[in-house]
Design an enzyme around this catalytic site. Structure first.
Site, mmCIF file in Angstrom:
data_model
loop_
_atom_site.group_PDB
_atom_site.id
_atom_site.type_symbol
_atom_site.label_atom_id
_atom_site.label_comp_id
_atom_site.label_asym_id
_atom_site.label_seq_id
_atom_site.Cartn_x
_atom_site.Cartn_y
_atom_site.Cartn_z
ATOM 1 N N ASP A 33 0.835 -1.208 0.000
ATOM 2 C CA ASP A 33 0.000 0.000 0.000
ATOM 3 C C ASP A 33 0.869 1.257 0.000
ATOM 4 O O ASP A 33 1.973 1.248 0.537
ATOM 5 C CB ASP A 33 -0.907 -0.036 1.247
ATOM 6 C CG ASP A 33 -2.133 0.834 1.081
ATOM 7 O OD1 ASP A 33 -2.311 1.425 -0.002
ATOM 8 O OD2 ASP A 33 -2.911 0.937 2.044
ATOM 9 N N ASN A 71 1.404 3.320 -2.887
ATOM 10 C CA ASN A 71 2.004 3.716 -4.177
ATOM 11 C C ASN A 71 1.495 5.084 -4.634
ATOM 12 O O ASN A 71 2.267 5.911 -5.125
ATOM 13 C CB ASN A 71 1.658 2.689 -5.271
ATOM 14 C CG ASN A 71 2.264 1.335 -5.003
ATOM 15 O OD1 ASN A 71 3.113 1.207 -4.145
ATOM 16 N ND2 ASN A 71 1.827 0.333 -5.747
ATOM 17 N N GLY A 72 0.184 5.279 -4.482
ATOM 18 C CA GLY A 72 -0.433 6.538 -4.926
ATOM 19 C C GLY A 72 0.129 7.716 -4.149
ATOM 20 O O GLY A 72 0.522 8.743 -4.739
ATOM 21 N N ASN A 121 -10.501 -3.129 -6.530
ATOM 22 C CA ASN A 121 -9.693 -2.234 -7.373
ATOM 23 C C ASN A 121 -10.311 -2.004 -8.756
ATOM 24 O O ASN A 121 -9.989 -1.022 -9.424
ATOM 25 C CB ASN A 121 -8.264 -2.767 -7.546
ATOM 26 C CG ASN A 121 -7.389 -2.584 -6.325
ATOM 27 O OD1 ASN A 121 -6.416 -3.303 -6.112
ATOM 28 N ND2 ASN A 121 -7.712 -1.596 -5.475
ATOM 29 N N ARG A 148 -11.663 1.499 -9.370
ATOM 30 C CA ARG A 148 -10.812 2.690 -9.530
ATOM 31 C C ARG A 148 -11.061 3.300 -10.913
ATOM 32 O O ARG A 148 -11.612 2.645 -11.792
ATOM 33 C CB ARG A 148 -9.340 2.306 -9.385
ATOM 34 C CG ARG A 148 -9.015 1.916 -7.971
ATOM 35 C CD ARG A 148 -7.536 1.888 -7.703
ATOM 36 N NE ARG A 148 -7.317 1.685 -6.273
ATOM 37 C CZ ARG A 148 -6.168 1.822 -5.652
ATOM 38 N NH1 ARG A 148 -5.093 2.157 -6.332
ATOM 39 N NH2 ARG A 148 -6.068 1.630 -4.355
ATOM 40 N N GLU A 199 0.547 -13.460 12.267
ATOM 41 C CA GLU A 199 0.993 -12.251 12.962
ATOM 42 C C GLU A 199 0.822 -11.100 11.972
ATOM 43 O O GLU A 199 1.145 -11.234 10.787
ATOM 44 C CB GLU A 199 2.471 -12.367 13.355
ATOM 45 C CG GLU A 199 2.749 -13.404 14.409
ATOM 46 C CD GLU A 199 2.062 -13.093 15.746
ATOM 47 O OE1 GLU A 199 1.930 -11.909 16.091
ATOM 48 O OE2 GLU A 199 1.657 -14.049 16.425
HETATM 49 C C1 FPP Z 1 -1.739 -0.035 -3.599
HETATM 50 O O1 FPP Z 1 -1.317 1.304 -3.572
HETATM 51 C C2 FPP Z 1 -1.175 -0.799 -4.730
HETATM 52 C C3 FPP Z 1 -1.891 -1.418 -5.725
HETATM 53 C C4 FPP Z 1 -3.347 -1.368 -5.760
HETATM 54 C C5 FPP Z 1 -1.293 -2.146 -6.857
HETATM 55 C C6 FPP Z 1 0.152 -2.522 -6.794
HETATM 56 C C7 FPP Z 1 0.514 -3.292 -8.010
HETATM 57 C C8 FPP Z 1 1.770 -3.451 -8.484
HETATM 58 C C9 FPP Z 1 2.950 -2.837 -7.817
HETATM 59 C C10 FPP Z 1 1.981 -4.266 -9.734
HETATM 60 C C11 FPP Z 1 2.342 -5.685 -9.417
HETATM 61 C C12 FPP Z 1 2.502 -6.449 -10.649
HETATM 62 C C13 FPP Z 1 3.127 -7.647 -10.785
HETATM 63 C C14 FPP Z 1 3.086 -8.354 -12.053
HETATM 64 C C15 FPP Z 1 3.866 -8.266 -9.688
HETATM 65 P P1 FPP Z 1 -2.427 2.460 -3.608
HETATM 66 O O2 FPP Z 1 -2.681 2.813 -5.033
HETATM 67 O O3 FPP Z 1 -3.651 2.035 -2.873
HETATM 68 O O4 FPP Z 1 -1.709 3.634 -2.871
HETATM 69 P P2 FPP Z 1 -2.423 4.808 -2.025
HETATM 70 O O5 FPP Z 1 -3.107 4.145 -0.870
HETATM 71 O O6 FPP Z 1 -1.261 5.661 -1.605
HETATM 72 O O7 FPP Z 1 -3.361 5.510 -2.939
#
Ligand code: FPP
Length: 249
Positions: A21, A23-24, A69, A72, A208
């Site tokens: 979690d 990334n955004g 998801n 989104r 855990e």
């Molecule tokens: C959550 O961050 C992340 C995701 C919903 C997707 C993550 C997916 C990948 C990194 C790709 C993986 C692909 C492979 C093939 C292994 P968020 O968007 O909810 O972040 P936020 O809470 O800050 O908005």
């Protein structure tokens, strides 16, 4: 590395589940689009797999795309699907080199054709690898998984292939997407959120739970080792008393 040396290799979690979690937020903090954050999450996946492999963990399951998801914005969903395709293609060589077997859980038939084809190809190519299993949860939701299991078990009962009295935890386990995986020992969620978000509800019954404020794209081997050290400092009682655990009764 110091932290790795502090890990007891005889007490590592067999199966680690990860909610990647933040990334955004990571991208927003840099004035970039959310997908930039997802792209940078790939390095964290690579490092986590290496770290898990180094200490002898046999299975890592990552929440790459939940059933929720799909709600989104279309642009982000499409970008994520494209990222899954390109990541699977570009990582295949590394999976082979590092003996990583790739599996998936979830309603994968709902993925776009190209993503499904690429996924199936990587699963097939890596099926004989046995150092560590990376399971990608894609279009995955634990409640949906349980509903499917109930439906499939009910069909067997109706067809007289199974008696109601035979339904047990073992039978339910064998009807989940994760039928060939051990229970989750440790669940890691990044970015400071403290929720399970419909991930592996049945399989995490005794896991855990470890939460860290680190955002997923910043997650590195040392953060994984921090989680393992914390895991090893916890006492897993499985409903027993502390005395029973320490005296092994
Ligand atoms: C959550 O961050 C992340 C995701 C919903 C997707 C993550 C997916 C990948 C990194 C790709 C993986 C692909 C492979 C093939 C292994 P968020 O968007 O909810 O972040 P936020 O809470 O800050 O908005």
């Amino acid at each position: 590395m110091d932290k790795e040396l502090r890990i007891d290799k005889n007490n590592v979690p067999n199966h680690v589940a990860i909610i990647m979690d933040g990334n955004g937020r990571w991208a927003k903090g840099r004035g970039m689009s959310r997908i930039f954050g997802h792209r940078n999450g790939l390095t964290a996946i690579r490092e986590t797999l290496q770290a898990a492999s180094d200490i002898g963990t046999k299975a890592v399951t990552i929440y790459a795309f939940s059933t929720e998801n799909w709600n989104r914005p279309k642009l982000e969903v499409n970008a994520l699907m494209n990222l899954i395709v390109s990541a699977l293609n570009s990582e295949l060589e590394g999976f082979m080199r590092n003996n990583v077997r790739v599996e998936s859980i979830g309603n994968i038939e709902s993925l776009p054709k190209k993503a499904l084809k690429t996924l199936k190809n990587v699963i097939k190519e890596t099926q004989s690898n046995d150092s560590i299993t990376l399971t990608l949860a894609l279009s995955y939701g634990a409640r949906e998984e349980i509903v499917n299991a109930v439906k499939n078990i009910s069909k067997k009962v109706v067809n007289n292939e199974l008696h109601i009295e035979e339904i047990s935890e073992k039978i339910i386990n064998s009807h989940l997407y994760t039928f060939n995986l051990p229970d989750v020992d440790l669940m890691i969620r990044t970015s400071g959120e403290q929720r399970i978000s419909n991930f592996l509800l049945w399989q995490m019954a005794y896991a855990e739970l470890y939460f860290t404020d680190v955002l997923w794209p910043d997650f590195r081997k040392e953060h994984f080792f921090d989680a393992i050290i914390e895991y090893q400092n916890r006492e897993r009682r499985f409903g027993k008393t502390s005395e029973q655990i320490t005296t092994k009764k």
